[in-house]
Design a protein around this motif. Structure first.
Motif, PDB file in Angstrom:
ATOM      1  N   TYR A  13      -6.186   9.385   3.062  1.00 46.70           N
ATOM      2  CA  TYR A  13      -6.369   8.551   4.256  1.00 46.70           C
ATOM      3  C   TYR A  13      -6.263   9.447   5.483  1.00 46.70           C
ATOM      4  CZ  TYR A  13      -5.940   4.199   1.603  1.00 46.70           C
ATOM      5  OH  TYR A  13      -6.153   3.148   0.740  1.00 46.70           O
ATOM      6  N   ILE A  17      -3.248  12.134   4.327  1.00 46.45           N
ATOM      7  CA  ILE A  17      -2.288  11.593   3.354  1.00 46.45           C
ATOM      8  C   ILE A  17      -2.935  11.423   1.985  1.00 46.45           C
ATOM      9  CG2 ILE A  17      -0.729   9.654   2.882  1.00 46.45           C
ATOM     10  CD1 ILE A  17      -1.256   9.003   6.016  1.00 46.45           C
ATOM     11  N   ALA A  19      -3.252   9.655  -1.218  1.00 42.86           N
ATOM     12  CA  ALA A  19      -2.815   8.359  -1.730  1.00 42.86           C
ATOM     13  C   ALA A  19      -2.989   8.286  -3.247  1.00 42.86           C
ATOM     14  CB  ALA A  19      -3.600   7.246  -1.062  1.00 42.86           C
ATOM     15  N   SER A  38       4.802   0.604  -8.517  1.00 40.24           N
ATOM     16  CA  SER A  38       5.592   0.032  -7.435  1.00 40.24           C
ATOM     17  C   SER A  38       4.832   0.119  -6.113  1.00 40.24           C
ATOM     18  CB  SER A  38       6.948   0.739  -7.356  1.00 40.24           C
ATOM     19  OG  SER A  38       6.723   2.117  -7.302  1.00 40.24           O
ATOM     20  N   ASN A  39       5.467  -0.385  -5.077  1.00 41.46           N
ATOM     21  CA  ASN A  39       4.909  -0.362  -3.728  1.00 41.46           C
ATOM     22  C   ASN A  39       4.445   1.018  -3.307  1.00 41.46           C
ATOM     23  OD1 ASN A  39       4.578  -2.376  -1.923  1.00 41.46           O
ATOM     24  ND2 ASN A  39       6.785  -2.747  -1.708  1.00 41.46           N
ATOM     25  N   GLY A  40       3.218   1.111  -2.828  1.00 41.83           N
ATOM     26  CA  GLY A  40       2.747   2.388  -2.305  1.00 41.83           C
ATOM     27  C   GLY A  40       2.308   3.390  -3.354  1.00 41.83           C
ATOM     28  N   ALA A  41       2.269   2.975  -4.620  1.00 43.45           N
ATOM     29  CA  ALA A  41       1.887   3.906  -5.699  1.00 43.45           C
ATOM     30  C   ALA A  41       0.417   4.314  -5.617  1.00 43.45           C
ATOM     31  CB  ALA A  41       2.180   3.279  -7.061  1.00 43.45           C
ATOM     32  N   GLY A  42      -0.394   3.481  -4.973  1.00 42.80           N
ATOM     33  CA  GLY A  42      -1.813   3.815  -4.838  1.00 42.80           C
ATOM     34  C   GLY A  42      -2.744   2.841  -5.547  1.00 42.80           C
ATOM     35  N   LYS A  43      -2.193   1.715  -5.990  1.00 39.63           N
ATOM     36  CA  LYS A  43      -2.980   0.755  -6.776  1.00 39.63           C
ATOM     37  C   LYS A  43      -4.134   0.159  -5.962  1.00 39.63           C
ATOM     38  CE  LYS A  43       0.615  -1.925  -7.394  1.00 39.63           C
ATOM     39  NZ  LYS A  43       1.558  -1.233  -6.479  1.00 39.63           N
ATOM     40  N   SER A  44      -3.790  -0.344  -4.764  1.00 42.06           N
ATOM     41  CA  SER A  44      -4.845  -0.967  -3.943  1.00 42.06           C
ATOM     42  C   SER A  44      -5.905   0.055  -3.567  1.00 42.06           C
ATOM     43  CB  SER A  44      -4.254  -1.544  -2.656  1.00 42.06           C
ATOM     44  OG  SER A  44      -3.245  -2.454  -2.961  1.00 42.06           O
ATOM     45  N   THR A  45      -5.477   1.273  -3.355  1.00 38.98           N
ATOM     46  CA  THR A  45      -6.426   2.329  -2.981  1.00 38.98           C
ATOM     47  C   THR A  45      -7.474   2.522  -4.078  1.00 38.98           C
ATOM     48  OG1 THR A  45      -4.735   3.429  -1.660  1.00 38.98           O
ATOM     49  CG2 THR A  45      -6.598   4.783  -2.391  1.00 38.98           C
ATOM     50  N   GLU A  57     -11.159   1.811   6.072  1.00 39.16           N
ATOM     51  CA  GLU A  57      -9.737   2.035   6.343  1.00 39.16           C
ATOM     52  C   GLU A  57      -9.420   3.512   6.472  1.00 39.16           C
ATOM     53  OE1 GLU A  57      -7.024  -0.089   3.947  1.00 39.16           O
ATOM     54  OE2 GLU A  57      -8.257  -1.890   3.887  1.00 39.16           O
ATOM     55  N   SER A  58     -10.387   4.267   6.916  1.00 35.68           N
ATOM     56  CA  SER A  58     -10.235   5.714   7.099  1.00 35.68           C
ATOM     57  C   SER A  58      -9.865   6.445   5.802  1.00 35.68           C
ATOM     58  CB  SER A  58      -9.222   6.044   8.207  1.00 35.68           C
ATOM     59  OG  SER A  58      -7.897   5.824   7.751  1.00 35.68           O
ATOM     60  N   GLU A  91      -5.788  -8.312  -1.668  1.00 32.19           N
ATOM     61  CA  GLU A  91      -4.439  -8.814  -1.489  1.00 32.19           C
ATOM     62  C   GLU A  91      -4.417  -9.711  -0.250  1.00 32.19           C
ATOM     63  OE1 GLU A  91      -1.621  -5.585  -1.661  1.00 32.19           O
ATOM     64  OE2 GLU A  91      -0.105  -6.814  -0.683  1.00 32.19           O
ATOM     65  N   GLU A 170      -2.858  -7.914  -6.700  1.00 33.82           N
ATOM     66  CA  GLU A 170      -1.574  -8.619  -6.502  1.00 33.82           C
ATOM     67  C   GLU A 170      -1.725 -10.133  -6.472  1.00 33.82           C
ATOM     68  OE1 GLU A 170       1.314  -6.998  -6.353  1.00 33.82           O
ATOM     69  OE2 GLU A 170       1.012  -5.055  -5.406  1.00 33.82           O
ATOM     70  N   GLN A 203       2.524  -5.716  -9.422  1.00 35.10           N
ATOM     71  CA  GLN A 203       3.885  -5.181  -9.512  1.00 35.10           C
ATOM     72  C   GLN A 203       4.650  -5.929 -10.591  1.00 35.10           C
ATOM     73  OE1 GLN A 203       6.081  -4.515  -5.878  1.00 35.10           O
ATOM     74  NE2 GLN A 203       4.204  -4.472  -4.692  1.00 35.10           N
TER      75      GLN A 203
HETATM   76  P1  ATP Z   1       1.130  -2.013  -2.300  1.00 42.07           P
HETATM   77  O1  ATP Z   1       1.575  -2.812  -3.435  1.00 42.07           O
HETATM   78  O2  ATP Z   1       2.189  -1.853  -1.250  1.00 42.07           O
HETATM   79  O3  ATP Z   1      -0.204  -2.389  -1.736  1.00 42.07           O
HETATM   80  P2  ATP Z   1      -0.199   0.170  -3.606  1.00 42.07           P
HETATM   81  O4  ATP Z   1       0.272   0.734  -4.904  1.00 42.07           O
HETATM   82  O5  ATP Z   1      -1.360  -0.738  -3.648  1.00 42.07           O
HETATM   83  O6  ATP Z   1       1.009  -0.530  -2.885  1.00 42.07           O
HETATM   84  P3  ATP Z   1      -1.683   1.624  -1.664  1.00 42.07           P
HETATM   85  O7  ATP Z   1      -1.787   0.480  -0.731  1.00 42.07           O
HETATM   86  O8  ATP Z   1      -2.869   2.025  -2.423  1.00 42.07           O
HETATM   87  O9  ATP Z   1      -0.486   1.395  -2.664  1.00 42.07           O
HETATM   88  O10 ATP Z   1      -1.124   2.870  -0.825  1.00 42.07           O
HETATM   89  C1  ATP Z   1      -0.995   4.175  -1.373  1.00 42.07           C
HETATM   90  C2  ATP Z   1      -0.525   5.125  -0.275  1.00 42.07           C
HETATM   91  O11 ATP Z   1      -1.539   5.242   0.729  1.00 42.07           O
HETATM   92  C3  ATP Z   1       0.731   4.687   0.444  1.00 42.07           C
HETATM   93  O12 ATP Z   1       1.497   5.827   0.729  1.00 42.07           O
HETATM   94  C4  ATP Z   1       0.207   4.045   1.699  1.00 42.07           C
HETATM   95  O13 ATP Z   1       1.153   4.159   2.753  1.00 42.07           O
HETATM   96  C5  ATP Z   1      -1.026   4.869   2.000  1.00 42.07           C
HETATM   97  N1  ATP Z   1      -2.057   4.060   2.685  1.00 42.07           N
HETATM   98  C6  ATP Z   1      -2.599   2.906   2.232  1.00 42.07           C
HETATM   99  N2  ATP Z   1      -3.535   2.432   3.078  1.00 42.07           N
HETATM  100  C7  ATP Z   1      -3.574   3.297   4.111  1.00 42.07           C
HETATM  101  C8  ATP Z   1      -4.338   3.372   5.326  1.00 42.07           C
HETATM  102  N3  ATP Z   1      -5.264   2.458   5.624  1.00 42.07           N
HETATM  103  N4  ATP Z   1      -4.103   4.426   6.149  1.00 42.07           N
HETATM  104  C9  ATP Z   1      -3.166   5.368   5.842  1.00 42.07           C
HETATM  105  N5  ATP Z   1      -2.435   5.362   4.727  1.00 42.07           N
HETATM  106  C10 ATP Z   1      -2.618   4.345   3.864  1.00 42.07           C
END
Ligand code: ATP
Length: 246
Positions: A13, A17, A19, A38-45, A57-58, A91, A170, A203
């Motif tokens: 991102y 960063i 992800a 867990s939260n922030g693991a990168g699933k949504s990405t 989302e950059s 989500e 989610e 999760q």
């Molecule tokens: P969640 O359940 O909180 O959505 P996740 O497993 O889906 O968690 P992601 O949303 O994919 O995790 O985020 C993975 C990493 O990328 C995290 O460190 C998050 O802070 C970062 N991140 C996610 N979206 C962006 C964004 N638009 N810009 C910058 N960093 C991002």
């Protein structure tokens, strides 16, 4: 050939960063697969990289490939991926609050354009068959639905164009356990009865492993474990793994 094949995917991102790093995963035709972490693991990405909305989302893919039906889709725009049968339930239950349930379903057909321009009565009835609660509330405003009903409507909207792959982010978040269970039971039924391939991000380990036939566990952007629910040691083992051994 798997319906979805991700190989060595890395995503950043804002150019900085990391992800997701070197992720490989598959969804076979007709499968229900879970991506846990867990939260922030990168699933949504990962889901965003599949449906093509990362660029809003950059986010950017720095290496690897996403193949749908054997073709790389990384340079294909999100709306074209939707037309070719990849639907993403994001989500947060995205529905039009000031429109009725039925109009939300009709509008979802327009959104994917040529694939199924105007959903007919049968298309709408098919959604009510899976989600009778939506049928009961068809004339009501979506904004007045409960959280679980809005989640059902978001899934119904994705299904209206009869996709080949549905990505669900989610689905159970913030819902009462019984409602979350209902939604997963219906997702499993849809998968079984229509053959729609589904990749769920969750999760909630218990719910996912109860219904999915294969699971990937993501930690800090990397897959740390994968297999069938039995093969990876069952629900307790996974919970312990990503809840830090607790
Ligand atoms: P969640 O359940 O909180 O959505 P996740 O497993 O889906 O968690 P992601 O949303 O994919 O995790 O985020 C993975 C990493 O990328 C995290 O460190 C998050 O802070 C970062 N991140 C996610 N979206 C962006 C964004 N638009 N810009 C910058 N960093 C991002």
């Amino acid at each position: 050939m798997a319906l979805l094949n991700i190989e060595g995917l890395s995503v950043v991102y804002g150019g900085a960063i990391d992800a997701v790093s070197d992720v490989s995963l598959k969804v076979e035709e007709g499968a229900l697969v879970a991506l846990l972490g867990s939260n922030g693991a990168g699933k949504s990405t990962i889901l965003k990289a599949i449906s093509g909305i990362l660029e809003f989302e950059s986010g950017a893919i720095t290496s690897g490939d996403v193949q749908f039906e054997g073709q790389s889709v990384v340079s294909i725009r999100a709306h074209q991926r939707a037309r070719s049968g990849v639907m993403h339930v994001r989500e947060g239950r995205h529905v039009f609050a000031s429109m009725t349930v039925e109009d939300n379903l009709k509008a979802a057909g327009f959104a994917v354009g040529k694939r199924h321009p105007v959903p007919g009565k049968k298309d709408i009835e098919r959604i009510y068959d899976f989600f009778p609660r939506l049928g009961e509330r068809q004339g009501g405003l979506a904004g007045f639905l409960s959280g679980g009903e809005q989640q059902m409507l978001a899934i119904g909207r994705a299904m209206i164009s009869r996709p080949k792959l549905m990505l669900v982010d989610e689905a159970s978040l913030g819902l009462a356990p019984m409602i979350a269970e209902d939604i997963f039971t219906i997702l499993a039924q849809i998968n079984r009865e229509t053959g729609l391939s589904i990749l769920v991000v969750e999760q909630n380990v218990n719910l996912s492993l109860k219904h999915a036939e294969y699971a990937y566990i993501l930690e800090n952007g990397r897959i740390v474990l994968e297999g069938t629910p039995d093969g990876i040691g069952g629900r307790e083992a996974i919970s312990a793994l990503y809840l830090g051994g607790s």
